[in-house]
Design a protein around this motif. Structure first.
Motif, mmCIF file in Angstrom:
data_model
loop_
_atom_site.group_PDB
_atom_site.id
_atom_site.type_symbol
_atom_site.label_atom_id
_atom_site.label_comp_id
_atom_site.label_asym_id
_atom_site.label_seq_id
_atom_site.Cartn_x
_atom_site.Cartn_y
_atom_site.Cartn_z
ATOM 1 N N PRO A 326 73.968 -6.487 -80.067
ATOM 2 C CA PRO A 326 73.847 -6.158 -81.500
ATOM 3 C C PRO A 326 73.732 -7.426 -82.337
ATOM 4 N N GLY A 327 72.730 -7.479 -83.187
ATOM 5 C CA GLY A 327 72.494 -8.672 -83.993
ATOM 6 C C GLY A 327 71.736 -9.760 -83.270
ATOM 7 N N GLY A 328 71.440 -9.550 -81.982
ATOM 8 C CA GLY A 328 70.695 -10.550 -81.225
ATOM 9 C C GLY A 328 69.223 -10.556 -81.606
ATOM 10 N N LEU A 329 68.537 -11.629 -81.259
ATOM 11 C CA LEU A 329 67.147 -11.811 -81.648
ATOM 12 C C LEU A 329 66.243 -11.912 -80.430
ATOM 13 N N LEU A 330 65.020 -11.455 -80.609
ATOM 14 C CA LEU A 330 63.944 -11.685 -79.663
ATOM 15 C C LEU A 330 62.799 -12.349 -80.413
ATOM 16 N N GLY A 331 61.878 -12.937 -79.664
ATOM 17 C CA GLY A 331 60.706 -13.537 -80.281
ATOM 18 C C GLY A 331 59.434 -12.859 -79.810
ATOM 19 N N PHE A 332 58.467 -12.730 -80.712
ATOM 20 C CA PHE A 332 57.126 -12.310 -80.326
ATOM 21 C C PHE A 332 56.179 -13.437 -80.662
ATOM 22 N N LEU A 333 55.409 -13.874 -79.674
ATOM 23 C CA LEU A 333 54.464 -14.974 -79.843
ATOM 24 C C LEU A 333 53.050 -14.479 -79.590
ATOM 25 N N ASP A 334 52.157 -14.859 -80.468
ATOM 26 C CA ASP A 334 50.736 -14.511 -80.386
ATOM 27 C C ASP A 334 50.000 -15.828 -80.537
ATOM 28 N N TRP A 335 49.364 -16.284 -79.444
ATOM 29 C CA TRP A 335 48.808 -17.642 -79.418
ATOM 30 C C TRP A 335 47.897 -17.907 -80.615
ATOM 31 N N GLN A 336 48.147 -19.030 -81.304
ATOM 32 C CA GLN A 336 47.388 -19.481 -82.467
ATOM 33 C C GLN A 336 47.524 -18.539 -83.669
ATOM 34 N N HIS A 337 48.555 -17.734 -83.669
ATOM 35 C CA HIS A 337 48.853 -16.862 -84.796
ATOM 36 C C HIS A 337 50.336 -16.974 -85.137
ATOM 37 N N THR A 338 50.725 -16.328 -86.219
ATOM 38 C CA THR A 338 52.113 -16.352 -86.644
ATOM 39 C C THR A 338 53.014 -15.713 -85.598
ATOM 40 N N GLY A 339 54.154 -16.349 -85.350
ATOM 41 C CA GLY A 339 55.154 -15.787 -84.454
ATOM 42 C C GLY A 339 56.304 -15.196 -85.250
ATOM 43 N N TYR A 340 57.075 -14.331 -84.613
ATOM 44 C CA TYR A 340 58.152 -13.629 -85.305
ATOM 45 C C TYR A 340 59.436 -13.640 -84.489
ATOM 46 N N LEU A 341 60.557 -13.709 -85.189
ATOM 47 C CA LEU A 341 61.860 -13.398 -84.633
ATOM 48 C C LEU A 341 62.263 -12.042 -85.175
ATOM 49 N N PHE A 342 62.896 -11.231 -84.336
ATOM 50 C CA PHE A 342 63.249 -9.899 -84.812
ATOM 51 C C PHE A 342 64.479 -9.385 -84.071
ATOM 52 N N ASP A 343 65.177 -8.478 -84.744
ATOM 53 C CA ASP A 343 66.320 -7.789 -84.169
ATOM 54 C C ASP A 343 65.818 -6.476 -83.587
ATOM 55 N N PRO A 344 65.772 -6.319 -82.262
ATOM 56 C CA PRO A 344 65.175 -5.108 -81.677
ATOM 57 C C PRO A 344 65.943 -3.835 -82.010
ATOM 58 N N HIS A 345 67.180 -3.973 -82.468
ATOM 59 C CA HIS A 345 67.959 -2.792 -82.840
ATOM 60 C C HIS A 345 67.657 -2.320 -84.266
ATOM 61 N N ARG A 346 66.837 -3.078 -85.004
ATOM 62 C CA ARG A 346 66.548 -2.725 -86.400
ATOM 63 C C ARG A 346 65.063 -2.518 -86.651
ATOM 64 N N VAL A 347 64.277 -2.387 -85.587
ATOM 65 C CA VAL A 347 62.837 -2.155 -85.744
ATOM 66 C C VAL A 347 62.431 -0.919 -84.936
ATOM 67 N N GLY A 348 61.301 -0.342 -85.307
ATOM 68 C CA GLY A 348 60.793 0.826 -84.618
ATOM 69 C C GLY A 348 61.488 2.094 -85.078
ATOM 70 N N GLY A 349 60.728 3.149 -85.241
ATOM 71 C CA GLY A 349 61.295 4.425 -85.641
ATOM 72 C C GLY A 349 61.195 4.652 -87.136
ATOM 73 N N PRO A 350 61.507 5.862 -87.573
ATOM 74 C CA PRO A 350 61.373 6.224 -88.995
ATOM 75 C C PRO A 350 62.223 5.342 -89.904
ATOM 76 N N GLY A 351 61.626 4.915 -90.997
ATOM 77 C CA GLY A 351 62.350 4.140 -91.988
ATOM 78 C C GLY A 351 62.602 2.701 -91.603
ATOM 79 N N ARG A 352 62.038 2.243 -90.504
ATOM 80 C CA ARG A 352 62.228 0.862 -90.058
ATOM 81 C C ARG A 352 60.880 0.157 -89.961
ATOM 82 N N PRO A 353 60.878 -1.173 -90.070
ATOM 83 C CA PRO A 353 59.615 -1.888 -89.836
ATOM 84 C C PRO A 353 59.192 -1.729 -88.382
ATOM 85 N N PRO A 354 57.905 -1.790 -88.094
ATOM 86 C CA PRO A 354 57.441 -1.625 -86.715
ATOM 87 C C PRO A 354 57.867 -2.789 -85.834
#
Length: 417
Positions: A326-354
């Motif tokens: 809980p509260g931990g972070l993962l990273g998504f990397l897309d070569w030569q594009h913006t990368g993101y850090l995100f909390d997987p417990h707070r994304v996806g599903g209704p009312g949440r960012p994708p």
């Protein structure tokens, strides 16, 4: 200002969810929220009270403090209903407008330049205020702060290499107005910098003839001397539900000097990342790891096989979510594009960012990774493969991925070291 008020962006700000409620647009950032709307038609007290209460309920359900701007043109009863509901007003500001072409030429106290904010500039921006849109929020929002196709810019007043003041502004692509997010002090020179940038399509799109700002006191006086006149008044009302709000957004861009910065350098150095359309594999695959071909996703051979890409994403995301505390972070990397850090417990599903990104590559290298690269996935767009590494992640996904994709192409375990 009907061009600017109550805009629902084509793309939400990073990590945010945008919702409409009749004439209102709510933006939920996870850490706080805002309410915006175009000028409201005259509304009775009961309707206004119900409108306010619905917004409170929405933000309370997410534990988010909320800011609501009320303009002089809004129904007189709106401010009263906000106060009855427990909102606290900030000091009143003037909403000012000027035509760039009519602004007097200001004698510069130093050098005006545009540029990416550094630590000194961010310190200057945070020391002033209140600002219509704090610089920290604009940076966190990304380009979505200014709507689809919009542009933003930061101008810096410096003398002998030292930054003295900063201003930031932007405009939506279909707007005639440059909107000043904030100025760190009463420096009209900064506005002249925006006037120059407004004519450069690569920064702010087509030439925008007007500039608007919120100001009071000394800043208001300085802008009046620079040709600004008052359109109306504006006051921000604030309310917070019980409890402490989240400190970070569910998703945020990886920026220089922050957690996650340098992941690509580590991939090049420690994983031997070698981008190529013909040299495979694309990394020195870690131990342990398993690599599958993704060709099975493109050759359905049975009922329901067209759902395999969605099934694969669900398997990978579910396992990654389970591995993150809980509260931990993962990273998504897309070569030569913006990368993101995100909390997987707070994304996806209704009312949440994708969930940002995907496991399957779509024209470029995609990675879902632990911030220390302890486990992750590497999608190769030209070899058309997916490599999964890390004992715990493999234990969670190997059987299901083999069912979906077939037997692995490669496997590296400790017996091969």
């Amino acid at each position: 200002m009907t061009q600017e008020r109550g805009r629902a962006p084509a793309y939400p700000p990073t990590g945010a969810v945008v919702e409409s409620d009749g004439p209102l647009v709510r933006t939920h950032y996870g850490t706080h929220g805002t309410v915006e709307h175009r000028p409201l038609a005259t509304t009775g007290r009961r309707e206004l009270a119900e409108l306010v209460q619905r917004q409170q309920k929405a933000f309370a359900g997410r534990g988010e403090p909320v800011r609501w701007k009320v303009y002089g043109a809004d129904p007189p009863g709106l401010a009263g209903e906000l106060e009855v509901a427990g909102f606290t007003p900030d000091a009143q500001q003037s909403l000012l407008v000027a035509k760039f072409a009519a602004m007097p030429r200001e004698r510069k106290q130093g050098r005006i330049r545009s540029g990416v904010p550094d630590a000194r500039v961010r310190e200057l921006a945070a020391s002033g205020g209140p600002h219509a849109r704090p610089l920290a929020e604009v940076e966190a929002d990304g380009w979505a702060a200014y709507g689809q196709g919009g542009r933003g810019a930061t101008v810096i007043l410096s003398d002998r290499g030292r930054s003295l003041a900063v201003g930031w502004a932007g405009r939506a692509a279909d707007s005639d107005f440059v909107v000043i997010g904030g100025l760190s002090g009463p420096y009209p020179e900064l506005v002249s910098g925006f006037a120059s940038l407004a004519k450069k399509a690569y920064l702010m799109g087509h030439d925008a003839p007007y500039c608007v700002a919120e100001a009071a006191g000394e800043l208001r006086s300085a802008l009046a001397q620079a040709g600004f006149v008052e359109l109306t008044t504006v006051r921000t009302y604030r309310w917070a539900p019980a409890g402490a709000p989240a400190r970070t957004r569910p998703v945020r861009e990886i920026r220089d000097g922050e957690i996650g910065d340098g992941l690509w350098d580590r991939l090049y150095g420690e994983f031997g990342f070698r981008p190529s359309t013909s040299t495979f594999p694309g990394i020195d695959e870690p131990v342990p790891s398993v690599t599958w071909s993704l060709d099975a996703l493109d050759t359905p051979d049975g009922a329901g096989d067209e759902d395999r890409p969605e099934a694969l994403e669900a398997v990978v995301r579910g396992a990654l979510r389970d591995l993150a505390p809980p509260g931990g972070l993962l990273g998504f990397l897309d070569w030569q594009h913006t990368g993101y850090l995100f909390d997987p417990h707070r994304v996806g599903g209704p009312g949440r960012p994708p969930w940002p990104g995907a496991a399957c590559p779509d024209g470029d290298y995609y990675l879902n990774v632990h911030p220390e690269l302890r486990f992750g996935t590497f999608g190769h767009p030209w070899e058309h493969t997916l490599c999964v590494w890390g004992e715990d992640l493999l234990a969670a996904v190997e059987g299901q991925l083999t069912t979906l994709l077939g037997e692995p192409l490669r496997r590296r375990d400790r017996t091969q070291v």
